[in-house]
Write an enzyme that holds these catalytic residues in place. Sequence first.
Site, PDB file in Angstrom:
ATOM      1  N   LYS A   1      -7.602 -29.651  29.563  1.00 55.89           N
ATOM      2  CA  LYS A   1      -8.704 -29.800  30.518  1.00 55.89           C
ATOM      3  C   LYS A   1      -9.806 -28.755  30.260  1.00 55.89           C
ATOM      4  O   LYS A   1     -10.991 -29.052  30.415  1.00 55.89           O
ATOM      5  CB  LYS A   1      -8.187 -29.710  31.955  1.00 55.89           C
ATOM      6  CG  LYS A   1      -7.226 -30.851  32.328  1.00 55.89           C
ATOM      7  CD  LYS A   1      -7.865 -32.228  32.171  1.00 55.89           C
ATOM      8  CE  LYS A   1      -6.984 -33.336  32.718  1.00 55.89           C
ATOM      9  NZ  LYS A   1      -7.613 -34.672  32.607  1.00 55.89           N
TER      10      LYS A   1
ATOM     11  N   ASP B   1      -3.842 -47.223  23.426  1.00 55.35           N
ATOM     12  CA  ASP B   1      -3.439 -45.825  23.544  1.00 55.35           C
ATOM     13  C   ASP B   1      -4.650 -45.019  23.082  1.00 55.35           C
ATOM     14  O   ASP B   1      -5.003 -45.041  21.898  1.00 55.35           O
ATOM     15  CB  ASP B   1      -2.220 -45.578  22.655  1.00 55.35           C
ATOM     16  CG  ASP B   1      -1.797 -44.106  22.634  1.00 55.35           C
ATOM     17  OD1 ASP B   1      -2.610 -43.221  23.012  1.00 55.35           O
ATOM     18  OD2 ASP B   1      -0.654 -43.840  22.202  1.00 55.35           O
TER      19      ASP B   1
ATOM     20  N   ASN C   1     -10.733 -41.382  31.723  1.00 51.64           N
ATOM     21  CA  ASN C   1      -9.806 -40.987  32.774  1.00 51.64           C
ATOM     22  C   ASN C   1      -8.366 -40.797  32.288  1.00 51.64           C
ATOM     23  O   ASN C   1      -7.630 -39.995  32.861  1.00 51.64           O
ATOM     24  CB  ASN C   1      -9.834 -42.040  33.895  1.00 51.64           C
ATOM     25  CG  ASN C   1      -8.710 -41.852  34.878  1.00 51.64           C
ATOM     26  OD1 ASN C   1      -8.758 -40.987  35.739  1.00 51.64           O
ATOM     27  ND2 ASN C   1      -7.641 -42.638  34.728  1.00 51.64           N
TER      28      ASN C   1
ATOM     29  N   TYR D   1      -1.467 -28.894  29.475  1.00 53.54           N
ATOM     30  CA  TYR D   1      -2.378 -29.629  30.366  1.00 53.54           C
ATOM     31  C   TYR D   1      -3.647 -28.811  30.634  1.00 53.54           C
ATOM     32  O   TYR D   1      -4.772 -29.307  30.502  1.00 53.54           O
ATOM     33  CB  TYR D   1      -1.651 -29.949  31.673  1.00 53.54           C
ATOM     34  CG  TYR D   1      -2.440 -30.800  32.637  1.00 53.54           C
ATOM     35  CD1 TYR D   1      -2.479 -32.182  32.492  1.00 53.54           C
ATOM     36  CD2 TYR D   1      -3.139 -30.225  33.695  1.00 53.54           C
ATOM     37  CE1 TYR D   1      -3.204 -32.972  33.378  1.00 53.54           C
ATOM     38  CE2 TYR D   1      -3.857 -31.006  34.584  1.00 53.54           C
ATOM     39  CZ  TYR D   1      -3.887 -32.377  34.422  1.00 53.54           C
ATOM     40  OH  TYR D   1      -4.605 -33.153  35.309  1.00 53.54           O
TER      41      TYR D   1
HETATM   42  C1  BGC Z   1      -2.779 -32.335  38.278  1.00 56.13           C
HETATM   43  C2  BGC Z   1      -1.955 -32.485  39.534  1.00 56.13           C
HETATM   44  C3  BGC Z   1      -2.179 -31.311  40.468  1.00 56.13           C
HETATM   45  C4  BGC Z   1      -3.653 -31.030  40.674  1.00 56.13           C
HETATM   46  C5  BGC Z   1      -3.909 -29.766  41.472  1.00 56.13           C
HETATM   47  C6  BGC Z   1      -4.204 -32.121  38.671  1.00 56.13           C
HETATM   48  O1  BGC Z   1      -5.033 -32.052  37.567  1.00 56.13           O
HETATM   49  O2  BGC Z   1      -2.632 -33.489  37.463  1.00 56.13           O
HETATM   50  O3  BGC Z   1      -0.584 -32.581  39.192  1.00 56.13           O
HETATM   51  O4  BGC Z   1      -1.580 -31.590  41.735  1.00 56.13           O
HETATM   52  O5  BGC Z   1      -4.303 -30.923  39.435  1.00 56.13           O
HETATM   53  O6  BGC Z   1      -3.132 -28.679  41.043  1.00 56.13           O
END
Ligand code: BGC
Length: 273
Positions: free
Chosen positions: A175, A71, A98, A171
């Site tokens: 990023k 993990d 990744n 998310y």
């Molecule tokens: C996400 C996906 C999404 C894509 C474009 C990615 O980073 O994990 O769920 O479809 O971005 O929006």
Amino acid sequence: MPPITDIGPILKGQRALVTGASSGIGADVAKELAKAGAAVAVNYAGNPAGAEAVVAEITARGGTAFSIRADVSQEADVKAMFAKVVETFGTLDILVNNAGLQKDAPFHELSIEDWNRVIGVNLTGQFLCAREAVNEFLRRGPQPELSAALGKIICISSVHDVIPWAGHANYAASKGGVMMLMKTMAQELAGKKIRVNSVSPGAIRTPINRAAWETPEAEAELLKLIPYYRVGDPPDIGRAVVWLASDAADYVTGTTLYVDGGMTLYPEFREGG
Ligand code: BGC
């Protein structure tokens, strides 16, 4: 999916670790690195069968691979994984950061657990693995016969390192963090001949976004966001990673390669503005 062009064994003799390689983008990154001649450690967290399938495919083609559980959000797991990789391969030349996940919620309902889990895997996991990789590159020293760089780190980010994403604050924040982590490492480590770059995928056909492409209606909606008018496939990302890891990209560091069919080109402005 366009025909796959064989890039050739440009990574021959090098050793790679791909985190989160039991499915999705990571699985194909591992396979493409192996096709390019690298020996590959296939990391997984909870899907040993998926990792074994990737290993089996690589070894059936004459490549070298083994699977390893960790993990990436857990420091002890990461340290044990790197110890095993170095014991097995002797050293490491390429890290592909990744492993990543989504836990989506409207902002006002986002729980601290889901915030911490996503930041833990997607951002802290990249830090922990990159730190171990850098220490191994420094310990091992240069090998000019294999690569001009001391080591290569490729961070798999997302178009959401620049595109805000309602309902996915954890998310997108993770990023965005990956981008500045990558750039800061690249700036700090360039003098040691370690190259650090990101690949930022757009919509790639994998389990993480199945709902966005699995019905024709959903796919039609998704394609409105993709000027190149094709949902990506994992080898699209694998081939970009191979190039960045190779000496063909030796002067490339601190950059983000968007592999997104133009998703970051503000497609809604084609008819507006
Ligand atoms: C996400 C996906 C999404 C894509 C474009 C990615 O980073 O994990 O769920 O479809 O971005 O929006």
